[in-house]
Scaffold this active site. Structure first.
Site, PDB file in Angstrom:
ATOM      1  N   HIS A   1      60.547   6.724  24.722  1.00  0.00           N
ATOM      2  CA  HIS A   1      59.314   7.173  24.068  1.00  0.00           C
ATOM      3  C   HIS A   1      58.711   8.330  24.880  1.00  0.00           C
ATOM      4  O   HIS A   1      58.668   8.253  26.116  1.00  0.00           O
ATOM      5  CB  HIS A   1      58.324   6.005  23.979  1.00  0.00           C
ATOM      6  CG  HIS A   1      57.060   6.371  23.277  1.00  0.00           C
ATOM      7  ND1 HIS A   1      56.983   6.477  21.894  1.00  0.00           N
ATOM      8  CD2 HIS A   1      55.840   6.700  23.759  1.00  0.00           C
ATOM      9  CE1 HIS A   1      55.754   6.840  21.561  1.00  0.00           C
ATOM     10  NE2 HIS A   1      55.045   6.981  22.668  1.00  0.00           N
TER      11      HIS A   1
ATOM     12  N   ASN B   1      64.506   1.452  24.199  1.00  0.00           N
ATOM     13  CA  ASN B   1      63.960   2.580  23.441  1.00  0.00           C
ATOM     14  C   ASN B   1      63.462   3.620  24.430  1.00  0.00           C
ATOM     15  O   ASN B   1      63.106   3.297  25.562  1.00  0.00           O
ATOM     16  CB  ASN B   1      62.790   2.106  22.568  1.00  0.00           C
ATOM     17  CG  ASN B   1      62.201   3.223  21.728  1.00  0.00           C
ATOM     18  OD1 ASN B   1      62.938   4.037  21.149  1.00  0.00           O
ATOM     19  ND2 ASN B   1      60.882   3.306  21.660  1.00  0.00           N
TER      20      ASN B   1
HETATM   21  C1  GRF Z   1      62.306  11.688  21.330  1.00  0.00           C
HETATM   22  O1  GRF Z   1      61.187  12.412  21.771  1.00  0.00           O
HETATM   23  C2  GRF Z   1      62.152  10.234  21.653  1.00  0.00           C
HETATM   24  O2  GRF Z   1      61.449   9.999  22.836  1.00  0.00           O
HETATM   25  C3  GRF Z   1      61.367   9.720  20.477  1.00  0.00           C
HETATM   26  O3  GRF Z   1      61.841  10.426  19.369  1.00  0.00           O
HETATM   27  C4  GRF Z   1      62.394  11.671  19.808  1.00  0.00           C
HETATM   28  C5  GRF Z   1      63.803  11.675  19.327  1.00  0.00           C
HETATM   29  O4  GRF Z   1      64.464  12.886  19.581  1.00  0.00           O
HETATM   30  N1  GRF Z   1      61.507   8.289  20.352  1.00  0.00           N
HETATM   31  P1  GRF Z   1      66.030  12.969  19.419  1.00  0.00           P
HETATM   32  O5  GRF Z   1      66.355  12.505  17.995  1.00  0.00           O
HETATM   33  O6  GRF Z   1      66.651  12.063  20.443  1.00  0.00           O
HETATM   34  O7  GRF Z   1      66.376  14.396  19.629  1.00  0.00           O
END
Ligand code: GRF
Length: 202
Positions: free
Chosen positions: A118, A116
């Site tokens: 984050h 994942n």
């Molecule tokens: C990103 O900031 C990621 O770190 C978090 O959710 C957001 C998703 O953005 N888990 P995207 O859908 O990849 O543009």
């Protein structure tokens, strides 16, 4: 990469999204450019039928699937997702803005093979609106983290992190944009490093 792995089939990546899908695009582009070598995106699965990322995946010729939770229990929803990933022989699952906690059964099915990303320096600021949390706390430094997924929210061993300094003038939007730019570099690098370690079964 070891000569053994080079002769084996390409690693198959399954990506789970719920929304915009910019990290999914970063991974897909890195696979295309072979910054993630010897890999392919086997499928992009969304739990949200309206996720903008679905069209971005389809534009890139990647197979997409919507698996909605509906009124089902989490374990049932996850069982269908795991079945879809298994049907595509997925080796590595990448969560990319997937807004659900995985069931213990899902984690067990792909233990050590779910990543994942984050938008904070975990273990600081897990959960939603990590960038707002960082600004409200007043830290001078935030960033992004790629970690292995376990049963806890944004828990699991850290694989890679990148720092982003916080400016006096930052808003949630400006900080999020700078962190996102780093996410798009960090996630492909981390996936590439992890794939070099994961055994790819023929
Ligand atoms: C990103 O900031 C990621 O770190 C978090 O959710 C957001 C998703 O953005 N888990 P995207 O859908 O990849 O543009």
């Amino acid at each position: 990469m070891s000569p053994d792995l080079a002769s084996e089939r390409r690693a198959r990546i399954g990506i789970l999204i719920s929304g915009r899908g910019s990290n999914m695009v970063a991974l897909a582009d890195a696979v295309r450019d072979e910054r993630i070598p010897n890999a392919e995106i086997a499928i992009v699965i969304s739990d949200q039928p309206n996720a903008a990322g679905l069209a971005k995946a389809a534009e890139r010729g990647i197979e997409t699937l919507v698996i909605e939770r509906g009124v089902r229990r989490r374990a049932e929803h996850d069982r269908e997702i795991v079945a879809a990933l298994s049907a595509k022989n997925v080796d590595l699952v990448c969560l990319a803005g997937y807004l659900r906690i995985l069931s213990p059964e899902f984690v067990a099915a792909y233990r050590g093979r779910i990543l994942n990303i984050h938008p904070s320096l975990l273990p600081a600021f897990p959960g939603l609106e990590a960038q707002r949390q960082a600004l409200e706390y007043g830290v001078r430094m935030s960033g992004c983290t790629v970690h292995l997924v376990d049963e806890t929210l944004d828990g699991g061993p850290v694989i890679a992190q990148r720092t982003v300094p916080i400016r006096e003038t930052d808003t949630v939007e400006s900080l999020s944009a700078r962190i996102l730019a780093e996410e798009h570099k960090l996630y492909p690098e981390a996936v590439s490093a992890v794939l070099a370690q994961v055994a790819i079964k023929a």
